[in-house]
Motif scaffolding. Structure first.
Motif, PDB file in Angstrom:
ATOM      1  N   VAL A  77      -1.922  -2.525   4.228  1.00 32.90           N
ATOM      2  CA  VAL A  77      -2.309  -1.498   5.079  1.00 32.90           C
ATOM      3  C   VAL A  77      -3.381  -0.611   4.523  1.00 32.90           C
ATOM      4  CG1 VAL A  77      -1.436   0.678   6.383  1.00 32.90           C
ATOM      5  CG2 VAL A  77       0.167  -1.618   6.067  1.00 32.90           C
ATOM      6  N   GLN A  78      -4.514  -0.379   5.427  1.00 32.38           N
ATOM      7  CA  GLN A  78      -5.644   0.364   4.729  1.00 32.38           C
ATOM      8  C   GLN A  78      -5.170   1.950   5.097  1.00 32.38           C
ATOM      9  OE1 GLN A  78      -9.143  -0.577   7.010  1.00 32.38           O
ATOM     10  NE2 GLN A  78     -10.380   0.584   5.750  1.00 32.38           N
ATOM     11  N   GLY A 131       6.891  -6.443   0.710  1.00 34.59           N
ATOM     12  CA  GLY A 131       6.332  -4.991   0.598  1.00 34.59           C
ATOM     13  C   GLY A 131       5.496  -4.582   1.314  1.00 34.59           C
ATOM     14  N   VAL A 132       4.881  -3.410   1.280  1.00 34.19           N
ATOM     15  CA  VAL A 132       3.533  -2.803   1.953  1.00 34.19           C
ATOM     16  C   VAL A 132       2.681  -2.497   0.901  1.00 34.19           C
ATOM     17  CG1 VAL A 132       2.849  -1.255   3.653  1.00 34.19           C
ATOM     18  CG2 VAL A 132       4.941  -2.233   4.017  1.00 34.19           C
ATOM     19  N   LEU A 133       1.615  -2.867   1.235  1.00 34.32           N
ATOM     20  CA  LEU A 133       0.598  -2.479   0.149  1.00 34.32           C
ATOM     21  C   LEU A 133      -0.699  -1.730   0.567  1.00 34.32           C
ATOM     22  CD1 LEU A 133      -0.788  -3.209  -2.871  1.00 34.32           C
ATOM     23  CD2 LEU A 133      -2.039  -5.207  -1.698  1.00 34.32           C
ATOM     24  N   ALA A 134      -0.731  -0.418   0.012  1.00 34.58           N
ATOM     25  CA  ALA A 134      -1.916   0.260   0.546  1.00 34.58           C
ATOM     26  C   ALA A 134      -3.198   0.028  -0.142  1.00 34.58           C
ATOM     27  CB  ALA A 134      -1.508   2.104  -0.250  1.00 34.58           C
ATOM     28  N   VAL A 189      -2.461   9.391   4.106  1.00 33.07           N
ATOM     29  CA  VAL A 189      -1.997   8.023   4.620  1.00 33.07           C
ATOM     30  C   VAL A 189      -0.997   7.445   3.844  1.00 33.07           C
ATOM     31  CG1 VAL A 189      -2.690   5.775   5.282  1.00 33.07           C
ATOM     32  CG2 VAL A 189      -3.954   7.917   6.133  1.00 33.07           C
ATOM     33  N   PHE A 190      -1.130   7.553   2.574  1.00 27.05           N
ATOM     34  CA  PHE A 190      -0.241   6.844   1.755  1.00 27.05           C
ATOM     35  C   PHE A 190       1.116   7.387   1.778  1.00 27.05           C
ATOM     36  CE2 PHE A 190       1.032   5.938  -3.110  1.00 27.05           C
ATOM     37  CZ  PHE A 190       1.396   4.621  -2.577  1.00 27.05           C
ATOM     38  N   GLU A 191       1.097   8.696   2.009  1.00 29.05           N
ATOM     39  CA  GLU A 191       2.357   9.564   2.068  1.00 29.05           C
ATOM     40  C   GLU A 191       3.206   9.170   3.257  1.00 29.05           C
ATOM     41  OE1 GLU A 191       4.003  11.307  -0.442  1.00 29.05           O
ATOM     42  OE2 GLU A 191       2.475  10.765  -1.554  1.00 29.05           O
ATOM     43  N   GLU A 192       2.367   8.787   4.414  1.00 26.46           N
ATOM     44  CA  GLU A 192       2.914   8.244   5.626  1.00 26.46           C
ATOM     45  C   GLU A 192       3.388   7.037   5.495  1.00 26.46           C
ATOM     46  OE1 GLU A 192       3.353   9.773   8.900  1.00 26.46           O
ATOM     47  OE2 GLU A 192       3.129  11.487   7.516  1.00 26.46           O
ATOM     48  N   THR A 224      -1.361   0.773  -5.710  1.00 30.64           N
ATOM     49  CA  THR A 224      -2.440   0.900  -4.698  1.00 30.64           C
ATOM     50  C   THR A 224      -3.611   0.323  -5.147  1.00 30.64           C
ATOM     51  OG1 THR A 224      -3.180   3.007  -5.538  1.00 30.64           O
ATOM     52  CG2 THR A 224      -1.422   2.980  -3.937  1.00 30.64           C
ATOM     53  N   ILE A 225      -4.396  -0.330  -4.097  1.00 37.32           N
ATOM     54  CA  ILE A 225      -5.658  -1.084  -4.329  1.00 37.32           C
ATOM     55  C   ILE A 225      -6.718  -0.214  -4.010  1.00 37.32           C
ATOM     56  CG2 ILE A 225      -7.313  -3.068  -3.947  1.00 37.32           C
ATOM     57  CD1 ILE A 225      -4.263  -3.482  -5.436  1.00 37.32           C
ATOM     58  N   PRO A 226      -7.707   0.223  -5.095  1.00 36.48           N
ATOM     59  CA  PRO A 226      -8.592   1.299  -4.697  1.00 36.48           C
ATOM     60  C   PRO A 226      -9.925   0.473  -4.128  1.00 36.48           C
ATOM     61  CG  PRO A 226      -8.841   0.407  -6.998  1.00 36.48           C
ATOM     62  CD  PRO A 226      -7.531  -0.160  -6.482  1.00 36.48           C
ATOM     63  N   ARG A 227     -10.792   1.473  -3.499  1.00 37.69           N
ATOM     64  CA  ARG A 227     -11.915   0.953  -3.047  1.00 37.69           C
ATOM     65  C   ARG A 227     -12.739   0.711  -4.383  1.00 37.69           C
ATOM     66  NH1 ARG A 227     -13.873   0.912   1.858  1.00 37.69           N
ATOM     67  NH2 ARG A 227     -12.581   2.024   3.457  1.00 37.69           N
TER      68      ARG A 227
END
Length: 257
Positions: free
Chosen positions: A148-149, A180-183, A196-199, A212-215
């Motif tokens: 999820v972006q 799992g859900v990946l940010a 958004v990550f908190e959401e 989390t996967i960074p830009r």
């Protein structure tokens, strides 16, 4: 028997294929024999691992239509322990043909069942849509990973995807679970990414990966060289993040089994 994971999100541009390739790479680096099944007609996982699509005599199109066995199309990559079942854009046309088959819902599941004792992990990269191919991926898998972006509208459409997962679990694959859900594309410099990550954590709770996967420009550059980011620049932030994700996936799978 292999742990079979389908990586899916009906939204495009969320890092689905990037996650499939780089997670697979780091699972393989951790001495797991790993296979990526490229089940997305765009074929980005195939080209991203240095396979020229125009060089393929057989691909996942042939497997989907029952014209070839998956073991006949699997190729080694340049990375140790990492293999790929490649695809071409012809897979989009095959999707229409598949609907005519009596075994249309289990074509991929049948293919995977024939080889799952040969691998530790099988990662399925599915199309960015709730397509027939995606349904096949969900039916073939034991687990789903949902990238999820961390941008506006990130959770849009996720409820529909989860409804589809619930229907498939009830009707076709009772063993299917959300791993799992990946940010993804997380930018700690912006308040929006954090919000958004908190959401995401609020919505999915413990199902949210801690990683989390960074830009990261290295993540974006690596596919043009036909290698995962861990091979392209192992010291980059993106490589370190996907290495962390692989460890977290292994831990969750171990706990799940």
């Amino acid at each position: 028997m292999a742990t079979v994971i389908c990586i899916t999100n009906q939204k495009g541009g969320v890092g689905k294929t990037t996650t499939a390739v780089n997670l697979s790479y780091f699972l393989a680096k951790d001495k797991n024999k790993t296979l990526i099944i490229d089940f997305d007609p765009q074929g980005n996982a195939t080209s991203g691992l240095g396979i020229a699509k125009d060089s393929l005599d057989l691909s996942m199109t042939d497997v989907a239509l029952g014209k070839a066995k998956i073991e006949d199309i699997v190729r080694e990559t340049k990375q140790k322990n990492l293999y790929i079942a490649p695809t071409t854009t012809e897979l989009a046309n095959a999707e229409v043909e598949m609907t005519k088959l009596s075994t249309k819902f289990v074509q991929l599941k049948t293919a995977v069942a024939a080889i799952e004792d040969q691998y530790d992990y099988i990662i399925i990269d599915s199309p960015p849509s709730l397509s027939f191919l995606t349904v096949n991926g969900m039916i073939a898998a034991e687990y789903l990973i949902l990238p999820v972006q961390t941008e506006f509208y990130a959770l849009e459409g996720v409820a529909q995807l989860l409804d589809s997962m619930a229907l498939i679990k009830k009707a076709m694959n009772p063993n299917l679970r959300l791993l799992g859900v990946l940010a993804t594309m997380y930018d700690k410099r912006t308040s929006l990414s954090g919000e958004v990550f908190e959401e995401i954590k609020k919505y999915f709770k413990e199902k949210t990966f801690k990683t989390t996967i960074p830009r990261n420009v290295r993540v974006a550059e690596a596919p043009s060289h036909g290698v995962p980011v861990g091979s392209y620049d192992k010291f980059s932030k993106g490589a370190k993040a996907y290495k962390s994700l692989a460890r977290e996936v292994e831990e969750r799978v171990k706990e799940g089994k």
